[in-house]
Design an enzyme around this catalytic site. Structure first.
Site, short mmCIF file in Angstrom:
data_model
loop_
_atom_site.label_atom_id
_atom_site.label_comp_id
_atom_site.label_asym_id
_atom_site.label_seq_id
_atom_site.Cartn_x
_atom_site.Cartn_y
_atom_site.Cartn_z
N GLU A 288 0.82 -1.20 0.00
CA GLU A 288 0.00 0.00 0.00
C GLU A 288 0.86 1.26 0.00
O GLU A 288 0.44 2.31 -0.47
CB GLU A 288 -0.92 -0.02 1.23
CG GLU A 288 -2.30 0.56 0.96
CD GLU A 288 -3.28 0.26 2.07
OE1 GLU A 288 -4.23 -0.49 1.81
OE2 GLU A 288 -3.12 0.77 3.19
N HIS A 309 7.84 -26.63 -1.03
CA HIS A 309 7.22 -27.75 -1.74
C HIS A 309 6.10 -27.26 -2.66
O HIS A 309 5.29 -28.06 -3.13
CB HIS A 309 6.70 -28.78 -0.72
CG HIS A 309 7.82 -29.35 0.10
ND1 HIS A 309 8.38 -30.58 -0.15
CD2 HIS A 309 8.51 -28.83 1.14
CE1 HIS A 309 9.35 -30.80 0.72
NE2 HIS A 309 9.46 -29.75 1.51
N LYS A 423 -13.87 0.58 -4.03
CA LYS A 423 -14.96 0.98 -3.12
C LYS A 423 -16.04 1.72 -3.90
O LYS A 423 -17.23 1.45 -3.74
CB LYS A 423 -14.43 1.90 -2.03
CG LYS A 423 -13.55 1.22 -1.01
CD LYS A 423 -13.23 2.19 0.11
CE LYS A 423 -12.10 1.66 0.97
NZ LYS A 423 -11.57 2.66 1.88
O1 PA5 Z 1 -3.50 1.48 5.79
C1 PA5 Z 1 -4.60 1.92 5.54
O2 PA5 Z 1 -4.84 3.15 5.56
C2 PA5 Z 1 -5.78 1.03 5.26
O3 PA5 Z 1 -5.38 -0.29 5.12
C3 PA5 Z 1 -6.78 1.11 6.38
O4 PA5 Z 1 -6.19 0.74 7.59
C4 PA5 Z 1 -8.00 0.24 6.10
O5 PA5 Z 1 -8.57 0.57 4.87
C5 PA5 Z 1 -9.04 0.39 7.20
O6 PA5 Z 1 -9.42 1.73 7.32
P1 PA5 Z 1 -10.22 2.25 8.57
O7 PA5 Z 1 -9.35 2.12 9.76
O8 PA5 Z 1 -10.54 3.68 8.25
O9 PA5 Z 1 -11.46 1.41 8.70
#
Ligand code: PA5
Length: 447
Positions: A288, A309, A423
């Protein structure tokens, strides 16, 4: 002195010291940008201070709430996704026993998870399982509006209310933004106990905030030790400005050198199944953070020797676009010695009296040699053992290396614009108000 070390000696034929040193000035600038808050995404550098800023007020409160939750619960369900889920699970799974029930250190509650996917079967089974269990919920969402945990929380909240009535509120602990979001509103309305996710800490860098610390404490694990390990690593990395001596800078530079030579996939491998979720957390942190603007190393994970394996064939002989980073753990926490067998039908008497960890280490050494000779650079992270302290070090090491690596790559390692695309489509397909135009557009495509 920190206990984690990093080395690239097995990759000296792929990356030279001279190539590394060419990054010396650049890394010094990136480190300055991180410590002075001057780089891209500098609004989200709060993670750098978390190990030191979690004062005794917070840890005292965490421990006292953890005690209460543990006393009233057979089961605790952590509701969250991505950065609001993976870090806690990584530490809990690494430090809990290998066999079910994974109940923290002692006779603590069974930790279960929800809100990290949308599977109806899973949620249905979980609700049925909870019917005759005493349980509590820890719901974590920074935005407070993420669909997966919001749906799971609605279902679990109603289940809990059906079971305990008004007293359900005493069994819900919310970790969210200080002032905004649907979860914050719900928490205020129903008087749930709340913990704050600081504004300047992004999800995937939040494990050392209450996001990770509350569930970890509830699992009966020592949050102070975790923080102390991270604080030690933080001090060491800040102090050590020699590129060759700073493991985070060195790892960041070497992965970028390899990337520039066409190594576009990194496999993080461990020989300890308890680190499986640590690898998942790392995949999120790096994927990310770096996968944007058409760039970035693809982070993959493997559990050895199991995956030798399956994936082993590809790693040894497949496309040469990969490199491996191996986590080596020196000492196991238990002792298992291979027994003698009179018949020796299985032909294993040649290792009679050896510890299983010795066999595992020989597998690691042999694999590293084979993979390197097969054209796959291997980097190594050494941990003396797996405990809260070394995990704290590992977490902070990976976070700092990720920030430096992202800056070398020329991207903002603290945003995640790409996560929004799915989303929007999902909301439009579910006909959420406000998405009417996109709904129409997508419907036409589906016809
Ligand atoms: O690293 C990030 O920003 C995302 O992976 C969020 O943690 C994830 O989308 C969850 O978001 P939230 O804490 O707003 O529910």
């Amino acid at each position: 002195m920190t206990r984690l070390t990093f080395d690239y000696q097995h990759s000296a034929s792929f990356v030279s010291r001279n190539e590394i040193m060419l990054f010396e000035r650049e890394v010094a600038l990136h480190r300055k940008a991180i410590y002075n808050g001057q780089g891209a995404g500098s609004d989200f550098l709060g993670w750098t201070g978390l190990p030191h800023e979690a004062g005794s007020d917070l840890t005292d409160r965490l421990e006292s709430d953890a005690k209460k939750i543990r006393a009233q619960s057979d089961v605790v369900v952590l509701v969250g996704i991505g950065g609001s889920y993976l870090g806690a699970r990584a530490v809990i799974e690494a430090l809990s026993g290998a066999l079910p029930p994974k109940a923290g250190c002692s006779q603590g509650p069974l930790m279960l998870y929800a809100g990290h996917h949308l599977d109806e079967d899973y949620l249905g089974e979980l609700l049925a399982f909870l019917d005759n269990k005493d349980y509590s919920l820890i719901v974590i969402s920074k935005s407070g509006t993420t669909t997966e945990p919001a749906i799971a929380f609605r279902l679990l909240r109603q289940h809990l209310q059906g079971k305990y009535g008004e007293a359900a509120s005493d069994r819900i602990f919310a970790v969210t933004d200080a002032s905004k979001g649907a979860l914050k509103t719900l928490a205020e309305k129903h008087s749930y106990a709340t913990y704050v996710i600081p504004d300047d800490v992004g999800g995937r860098y939040s494990v050392l905030s209450p996001v990770g610390l509350l569930p970890i404490a509830v699992a009966g694990l020592p949050v102070r030790e975790l923080l102390a390990g991270a604080a030690g690593m933080s001090d060491f990395l800040r102090r050590e400005d020699s590129l060759m001596q700073n493991p985070a800078s060195l790892y960041a530079v070497i992965r970028n050198i390899l990337y520039n030579k066409g190594r576009t996939t990194e496999i993080l491998a461990a020989y300890n199944p308890s680190l499986r979720y640590m690898i998942e957390w790392w995949k999120q942190l790096y994927g990310e953070s770096e996968g944007k603007d058409g760039k970035g190393i693809f982070p993959a994970g493997a559990g050895f020797t199991t995956d030798l394996h399956s994936m082993g064939q590809y790693i040894q002989d497949g496309l040469r676009t990969i490199f491996e980073t191996v986590i080596r753990v020196d000492q196991p926490s238990g002792k298992v010695v291979i027994p003698h067998d009179e018949d020796d039908q299985d032909g294993l008497n040649y290792i009679t009296g050896k510890r299983l960890s010795h066999v595992n280490h020989m597998a690691l050494k042999g694999t590293m040699m084979a993979h390197t000779e097969g054209g796959v650079p291997n980097l190594m992270i050494n941990l003396p053992l797996i405990n809260a302290h070394t995990l704290g070090e590992l977490i902070y090491f990976f976070e700092m290396a990720c920030a430096i690596s992202g800056y070398i790559l020329g991207i903002n390692p603290f945003d995640q614009p790409g996560v929004e695309a799915y989303k929007k489509n999902m909301f439009a397909l579910l006909e959420k108000p406000g998405f009417e135009d996109l709904t129409e557009k997508l419907k036409k495509k589906l016809r």
